[in-house]
Design a protein around this motif. Sequence first.
Motif, PDB file in Angstrom:
ATOM      1  N   GLY A  90      -7.566   0.872   5.225  1.00  0.00           N
ATOM      2  CA  GLY A  90      -8.698   0.955   4.311  1.00  0.00           C
ATOM      3  C   GLY A  90      -8.493   1.718   3.022  1.00  0.00           C
ATOM      4  N   TRP A  91      -7.271   2.110   2.643  1.00  0.00           N
ATOM      5  CA  TRP A  91      -7.102   2.705   1.314  1.00  0.00           C
ATOM      6  C   TRP A  91      -7.466   1.643   0.276  1.00  0.00           C
ATOM      7  CZ3 TRP A  91      -2.418   6.450   0.356  1.00  0.00           C
ATOM      8  CH2 TRP A  91      -2.439   7.470   1.313  1.00  0.00           C
ATOM      9  N   HIS A 150       0.183   4.022   1.374  1.00  0.00           N
ATOM     10  CA  HIS A 150       0.060   4.802   2.605  1.00  0.00           C
ATOM     11  C   HIS A 150       1.196   4.480   3.570  1.00  0.00           C
ATOM     12  CE1 HIS A 150      -2.096   5.411   6.672  1.00  0.00           C
ATOM     13  NE2 HIS A 150      -1.437   6.503   6.341  1.00  0.00           N
ATOM     14  N   CYS A 166       0.841  -1.207   0.000  1.00  0.00           N
ATOM     15  CA  CYS A 166       0.000   0.000   0.000  1.00  0.00           C
ATOM     16  C   CYS A 166       0.879   1.260   0.000  1.00  0.00           C
ATOM     17  CB  CYS A 166      -0.880  -0.018   1.248  1.00  0.00           C
ATOM     18  SG  CYS A 166      -1.948   1.409   1.408  1.00  0.00           S
ATOM     19  N   CYS A 203      -7.050  -2.092   1.616  1.00  0.00           N
ATOM     20  CA  CYS A 203      -5.874  -2.354   2.465  1.00  0.00           C
ATOM     21  C   CYS A 203      -6.331  -2.772   3.868  1.00  0.00           C
ATOM     22  CB  CYS A 203      -5.000  -1.099   2.542  1.00  0.00           C
ATOM     23  SG  CYS A 203      -3.553  -1.344   3.607  1.00  0.00           S
ATOM     24  N   GLY A 206       2.584   1.052   3.595  1.00  0.00           N
ATOM     25  CA  GLY A 206       3.153  -0.252   3.234  1.00  0.00           C
ATOM     26  C   GLY A 206       2.315  -1.440   3.646  1.00  0.00           C
TER      27      GLY A 206
HETATM   28  S1  FES Z   1      -1.080   1.121   4.959  1.00  0.00           S
HETATM   29 FE1  FES Z   1      -2.682   0.825   3.584  1.00  0.00          FE
HETATM   30  S2  FES Z   1      -4.200   2.156   4.250  1.00  0.00           S
HETATM   31 FE2  FES Z   1      -2.562   2.516   5.645  1.00  0.00          FE
END
Ligand code: FES
Length: 358
Positions: free
Chosen positions: A69-70, A48, A46, A65, A50
């Motif tokens: 949640g992304w 954001h 991810c 994620c 990882g």
């Molecule tokens: S690591 Fe994926 S949403 Fe924060």
Amino acid sequence: MANPEWHRLGPVAALKQKPLQAVTVEGVPIALSWDQGRFGAISGRCLHAGGPLGQGTLRDGYVVCPWHGWTYQRETGEGEPGSTDVVPRYLLKEEGGDLFIDLASATHPRPASHSPHPLARDPKRADGPLRVVGISTTVMDRGAPRYSTSEDLLRVALEAAAAEGAETQFITLNNLKFRACEGYYSKSANACTWPCSITQMDDKDELTTVYEALVHWADVVLIATPIRWGNASSLYFKMIERMNCIQNQITTHDHVLIRNKVAGFIITGGQDNVQSVAGEMMMFFGELGFTFPQFPFVGHSRGWSAEDMENNMAAVKADQELRQGTRALALRCLEQARRLVAAGAGPARTERGGRKAN
Ligand code: FES
């Protein structure tokens, strides 16, 4: 275009069994999905913090994620509508009953378009007078406020600091609406982010005020708590659980957010256990990176058998020695902060080293 680098993932029939799974090819994490008769393969990391996308869930064609949640479209890697985030996607082919992935076909990621949270800036002391924040952790009915001994003494301390020329700020935790820690650390140390995961996800969460004061504004933090069944107040614990993200930055990034700051404590209880409560508070704030003045707390208790609380309130209001001791605590904290600020950046390295014991 780079030459293809096909790698076998496994039998198609077996890979179809899971709507979303994490696979690693040549060390590259992939989120492999199967939905509506088609495979999809995107990066398993991810943008954001990882988070492991292959361990997330599928929702309406998007990989969600598991950490915060992304979402990313499962075949293109594009973030949710309106976002410009894109993780790499990979080409797939089926041959002889097996599924293959072309690692060389990875598209370029576009870094997270979410602008950084204001708290994420580097802590840097702004010039100016010493700054003292007092945080009252007493719980009470907001609609029918009552006298609080610890809160009263906190005001005494802040007045003493102001009289010495310090800027002061009073935070009544009871007036802030904030969520309890939801245990992102329990998913992974890296899932417990700075700023706090909840703060980043929920702009209505009001603990931002406390983070801002502690990490960015104050030189001195004074925490006031009543004693409840031998411990600090439940609101105190609700607050400090949310501060795991500050300490966790040391664990995950060797990043010390609290430097050259001083903490002091005001603890009052109808019954005893002042020293135990002080010990717990000093341990926690020490772990965050705060230092302490000599004699870092004032406490008040009339002992185990003092159930006449109305007299307890009267005693605290009338106890000039206690009030003087509270002023002295504020001045000791200021003096310690003055020395730290005068020393500038302080020791070259204040990293704690080692891992925490929680
Ligand atoms: S690591 Fe994926 S949403 Fe924060």
